[in-house]
Design a protein around this motif. Structure first.
Motif, PDB file in Angstrom:
ATOM      1  N   HIS A  34      25.546  53.492  18.325  1.00 52.84           N
ATOM      2  CA  HIS A  34      25.222  52.709  19.285  1.00 52.84           C
ATOM      3  C   HIS A  34      25.148  51.302  18.859  1.00 52.84           C
ATOM      4  O   HIS A  34      24.822  50.842  17.644  1.00 52.84           O
ATOM      5  CB  HIS A  34      23.712  52.834  19.876  1.00 52.84           C
ATOM      6  CG  HIS A  34      23.241  52.091  20.912  1.00 52.84           C
ATOM      7  ND1 HIS A  34      23.544  52.745  22.341  1.00 52.84           N
ATOM      8  CD2 HIS A  34      22.619  50.928  21.191  1.00 52.84           C
ATOM      9  CE1 HIS A  34      23.229  51.919  23.268  1.00 52.84           C
ATOM     10  NE2 HIS A  34      22.715  50.934  22.780  1.00 52.84           N
ATOM     11  N   LEU A  35      26.319  50.475  19.492  1.00 51.75           N
ATOM     12  CA  LEU A  35      26.454  49.112  18.668  1.00 51.75           C
ATOM     13  C   LEU A  35      26.152  48.102  20.021  1.00 51.75           C
ATOM     14  O   LEU A  35      26.335  48.481  21.126  1.00 51.75           O
ATOM     15  CB  LEU A  35      27.914  48.992  18.597  1.00 51.75           C
ATOM     16  CG  LEU A  35      28.587  50.260  17.499  1.00 51.75           C
ATOM     17  CD1 LEU A  35      30.031  49.949  17.658  1.00 51.75           C
ATOM     18  CD2 LEU A  35      28.072  49.896  16.188  1.00 51.75           C
ATOM     19  N   HIS A  36      25.540  46.891  19.548  1.00 53.17           N
ATOM     20  CA  HIS A  36      25.040  45.781  20.267  1.00 53.17           C
ATOM     21  C   HIS A  36      26.247  44.573  20.297  1.00 53.17           C
ATOM     22  O   HIS A  36      26.422  44.371  19.032  1.00 53.17           O
ATOM     23  CB  HIS A  36      23.567  45.455  19.915  1.00 53.17           C
ATOM     24  CG  HIS A  36      22.739  46.641  20.139  1.00 53.17           C
ATOM     25  ND1 HIS A  36      22.187  46.965  21.520  1.00 53.17           N
ATOM     26  CD2 HIS A  36      22.385  47.657  19.193  1.00 53.17           C
ATOM     27  CE1 HIS A  36      21.534  47.959  21.445  1.00 53.17           C
ATOM     28  NE2 HIS A  36      21.323  48.329  19.994  1.00 53.17           N
ATOM     29  N   LYS A  37      26.156  43.866  21.352  1.00 57.24           N
ATOM     30  CA  LYS A  37      26.581  42.622  20.951  1.00 57.24           C
ATOM     31  C   LYS A  37      26.000  41.651  20.121  1.00 57.24           C
ATOM     32  O   LYS A  37      24.614  41.797  20.106  1.00 57.24           O
ATOM     33  CB  LYS A  37      26.966  41.961  22.277  1.00 57.24           C
ATOM     34  CG  LYS A  37      27.428  40.552  22.512  1.00 57.24           C
ATOM     35  CD  LYS A  37      27.619  39.895  23.747  1.00 57.24           C
ATOM     36  CE  LYS A  37      28.219  38.773  23.461  1.00 57.24           C
ATOM     37  NZ  LYS A  37      29.004  37.934  24.433  1.00 57.24           N
ATOM     38  N   GLY A  38      26.169  40.798  19.344  1.00 55.00           N
ATOM     39  CA  GLY A  38      25.561  40.030  18.752  1.00 55.00           C
ATOM     40  C   GLY A  38      24.979  40.398  17.365  1.00 55.00           C
ATOM     41  O   GLY A  38      24.369  39.630  16.687  1.00 55.00           O
ATOM     42  N   GLU A  39      25.070  41.543  17.080  1.00 57.95           N
ATOM     43  CA  GLU A  39      24.836  42.255  15.804  1.00 57.95           C
ATOM     44  C   GLU A  39      26.115  42.410  14.990  1.00 57.95           C
ATOM     45  O   GLU A  39      26.860  42.600  15.114  1.00 57.95           O
ATOM     46  CB  GLU A  39      24.060  43.463  15.831  1.00 57.95           C
ATOM     47  CG  GLU A  39      22.733  43.294  16.470  1.00 57.95           C
ATOM     48  CD  GLU A  39      22.017  44.975  16.224  1.00 57.95           C
ATOM     49  OE1 GLU A  39      20.816  44.984  16.669  1.00 57.95           O
ATOM     50  OE2 GLU A  39      22.669  45.961  16.294  1.00 57.95           O
ATOM     51  N   ILE A  40      25.521  42.333  13.339  1.00 62.42           N
ATOM     52  CA  ILE A  40      26.359  42.756  12.438  1.00 62.42           C
ATOM     53  C   ILE A  40      26.293  44.184  11.992  1.00 62.42           C
ATOM     54  O   ILE A  40      24.816  44.417  11.578  1.00 62.42           O
ATOM     55  CB  ILE A  40      26.544  41.883  11.299  1.00 62.42           C
ATOM     56  CG1 ILE A  40      26.965  40.579  11.681  1.00 62.42           C
ATOM     57  CG2 ILE A  40      27.586  42.334  10.066  1.00 62.42           C
ATOM     58  CD1 ILE A  40      27.216  39.609  10.683  1.00 62.42           C
ATOM     59  N   THR A  41      27.023  45.235  12.234  1.00 64.75           N
ATOM     60  CA  THR A  41      26.840  46.559  11.862  1.00 64.75           C
ATOM     61  C   THR A  41      27.885  46.964  10.678  1.00 64.75           C
ATOM     62  O   THR A  41      29.077  46.578  10.959  1.00 64.75           O
ATOM     63  CB  THR A  41      27.167  47.482  13.252  1.00 64.75           C
ATOM     64  OG1 THR A  41      26.110  47.075  14.165  1.00 64.75           O
ATOM     65  CG2 THR A  41      26.660  48.871  12.800  1.00 64.75           C
ATOM     66  N   THR A  42      27.320  47.377   9.775  1.00 64.30           N
ATOM     67  CA  THR A  42      28.072  47.757   8.778  1.00 64.30           C
ATOM     68  C   THR A  42      28.367  49.368   8.476  1.00 64.30           C
ATOM     69  O   THR A  42      27.375  49.996   8.720  1.00 64.30           O
ATOM     70  CB  THR A  42      27.963  47.158   7.244  1.00 64.30           C
ATOM     71  OG1 THR A  42      27.712  45.642   7.518  1.00 64.30           O
ATOM     72  CG2 THR A  42      29.032  47.421   6.161  1.00 64.30           C
TER      73      THR A  42
END
Lengths: 259, 339
Positions: A24-32
């Motif tokens: 699940h990915l959100h706008k505005g976040e950095i996911t690594t």
């Protein structure tokens, strides 16, 4: 803007590389996304951006099925910097960045004044504006990586996918690239999803980390919750200590001595 | 903003200068080519005599023999270069040329079959050569297809199919070694004895093909950035690759049908164009087209005048002069390209 992937299975031929993946990915976040070599990190990234077909499961982008997107429509929502990319060595920086505007143009049209403005903005944001007349072959490794990021930025995507953006760069250029990613995320609110190998960097820049092991999700969460001694041993078979230093926001990983 | 537009104009200016110079060279070459030959005339003489009332030998030779041949050379040179330029982007390989996708081998197979086994149908040779070229190209692409077309697979299946067709052609020639002259002329690409009839046929095809090739500029550029990057920029990579290949196969097959196999133009000209104006197809494609016309006309003119009383096929002249010149260009400006 958010991306919802459920029960994803991806493979090549008979080999299943990624299975039962929920992300699940959100706008505005950095996911690594981290994990050992061959664990399927890049594959997940490619499936989420439709560079690869997935066999099972579903991906929804803003509640719309990923398969239902027009190629250009998708390119306006997500930008991808693949691990391998190349440009003819004589292409100028500003021309390469200009390709980022392709999703907004029909096949016969050149850059509009609006396009030029966005290209300039993307070059300024990544600090390559001063060398816009240089050709790609005149750029150093770190510079050319910034140029490519500018190209993706010129797409004005909501989420930017970077596949190992620091591999092949020396440490100063790695840090410079990470700083740039963080700055872009903070200033323009762009979402970033990246695959990284350097766990210390992942700890420091990420809002969220997804750990992948053997094609399956091992864990997911805030950096310091995910990167633990236990995870390091179970996923990488590496012994280490997580050390907190005074005055630093993120802990460091002290690996067990090599010999 | 101001300096930016000025600089942008500089790039366009460079391309325009190169194009204008090449067009002037083309005009001069046309005039020279019309004047020289087994009967030589001065340009003034040609101008005076061709506009005279009634028939005279100068008028007949220049208008009926030399002019169609000049125009054919221009068309063929332009088409082959454009075809090669597009293929080099499709394959992302600097060694790609119309031969890679089987156009030459397919046409040679069809032509040898007709000339050696069914000589009664020699009249329809162009049609069969075109069909052979198209068929070989289709075969190579369908063999390479696996959920998409990957350049490496096209090149490999091209090598395989080219070698099978080559073997067949060689066998036919061995078995019919007494009647090879027609086949040899076809294989070496010659403009000898071509008239207005061939020009008119080819003009229709080539002009359609050349116009279509201008529609390919954007995707040709995007493919140069790598498949994944192109895809993530919203380019339909497979569809573009097939469209570009189809246009270049069409162009090359049309020329092969009329003039036989002229090698090297499609390979070399795009490289020279790249050295002159860079890799951006917006500049590189038009320059390739005009440069190809220049070079093929020059080669044909040399071929028919260098040894008095004998015609050297343009394909041979092209290979002999083109190779060393290409090496020279590569060594002189190689720093910019090819590493």
């Amino acid at each position: 803007m958010e991306i919802d992937a459920c029960g994803l299975q991806v493979g090549y031929g008979d080999i299943i590389v990624v299975d039962e993946m929920d992300i699940h990915l959100h706008k505005g976040e950095i996911t690594t996304i981290i994990g050992p070599n061959g664990s399927g990190k890049s594959t997940v990234l490619k499936a989420l951006t439709r560079l690869l077909k997935y066999r099972k499961g579903s991906v929804y982008l803003n509640q719309k099925n990923l398969q239902k997107f027009e190629s250009k429509e998708l390119a306006r929502c997500v930008g991808v910097l693949p691990q391998r990319h190349s440009a003819p060595p004589d292409f100028k920086v500003k021309d390469l960045v200009g390709y980022g505007r392709m999703p907004y143009q029909s096949w016969y049209k050149g850059n509009s004044a609006e396009d030029e403005k966005i290209i300039d903005w993307a070059m300024k944001a990544t600090g390559v504006y001063e060398m816009r007349e240089k050709s790609i072959q005149e750029c150093s490794g770190g510079e050319s990586q910034r140029v490519w990021i500018a190209t993706v930025l010129a797409q004005q995507p909501d989420i930017m996918f970077l596949d190992e953006p620091t591999t092949y760069l020396d440490i100063s250029h790695q840090l410079e690239t990470m700083r740039l990613v963080k700055k872009l995320n903070r200033e323009s609110g762009i979402g970033v999803v990246m695959v990284l190998h350097d766990l210390s960097q992942a700890l420091e820049v990420s809002d969220r980390i997804v750990v992948i092991k053997d094609g399956k999700k091992y864990s997911e969460g805030k950096p310091e919750e995910v990167i633990t001694q236990k995870m390091m041993w179970e996923v990488y078979h590496v012994e280490c200590e997580i050390v907190w230093l005074k005055g630093r926001k993120a802990p460091l990983i002290a690996y067990k001595e090599i010999c | 903003m101001h300096t930016r537009t000025v600089r942008k104009k500089c790039g366009v200016l460079r391309m325009s200068i190169v194009l204008v110079v090449l067009l002037v060279i083309l005009a001069v070459l046309c005039a020279v080519s019309a004047a020289v030959g087994s009967a030589g005339y001065t340009i003034v003489e040609i101008l005076q005599r061709t506009f005279e009332e009634g028939s005279n030998p100068v008028k007949v030779i220049v208008l009926n023999l030399r002019l169609p041949r000049i125009l054919l050379a221009v068309l063929i040179g332009a088409s082959l270069s454009s075809s090669g330029a597009l293929l080099q982007s499709v394959m992302r390989n600097p060694l790609a040329d119309p031969g890679t996708i089987g156009v030459s081998a397919g046409a040679a197979t069809a032509a040898s079959t007709i000339l050696l086994l069914i000589p009664g149908m020699t009249g329809s040779l162009p049609l069969f050569a075109f069909a052979g070229a198209a068929l070989a190209c289709f075969l190579i692409y369908s063999m390479a297809w696996k959920g998409g077309v990957d350049p490496t697979r096209i090149i490999l299946s091209g090598v395989a199919i080219n070698s099978v067709l080559g073997a067949y052609t060689s066998l036919l020639q061995l078995l019919n070694s007494d009647s090879l002259s027609g086949v040899l002329a076809f294989m070496n690409g010659s403009l000898s004895g071509k008239s207005w009839y061939q020009f008119k046929t080819l003009a229709v095809y080539c002009i359609i093909g050349l116009i279509l090739s201008f529609f390919c500029i954007k995707s040709a550029n995007a493919l140069q950035l790598g498949d994944e990057m192109a895809k993530s920029l919203g380019v339909k990579v497979n569809a573009s690759r097939i469209f570009l290949s189809a246009v270049s196969a069409f162009l090359a097959a049309s020329t092969v049908a009329v003039a036989g196999m002229i090698g090297f133009v499609g390979l070399v000209v795009p490289h020279i164009a790249r050295l002159l104006v860079g890799s951006d197809y917006k500049a590189m494609l038009p320059v390739s087209i005009v440069l190809g016309a220049d070079i093929l006309l020059l080669a044909d003119t040399i071929g028919r005048t260098i040894v008095p009383g004998m015609e050297i096929p343009v394909g041979i002249v092209m290979a002999v002069c083109g190779g060393p010149f290409f090496l020279y260009m590569l060594r002189k400006k190689g720093g910019n390209y090819g590493n």
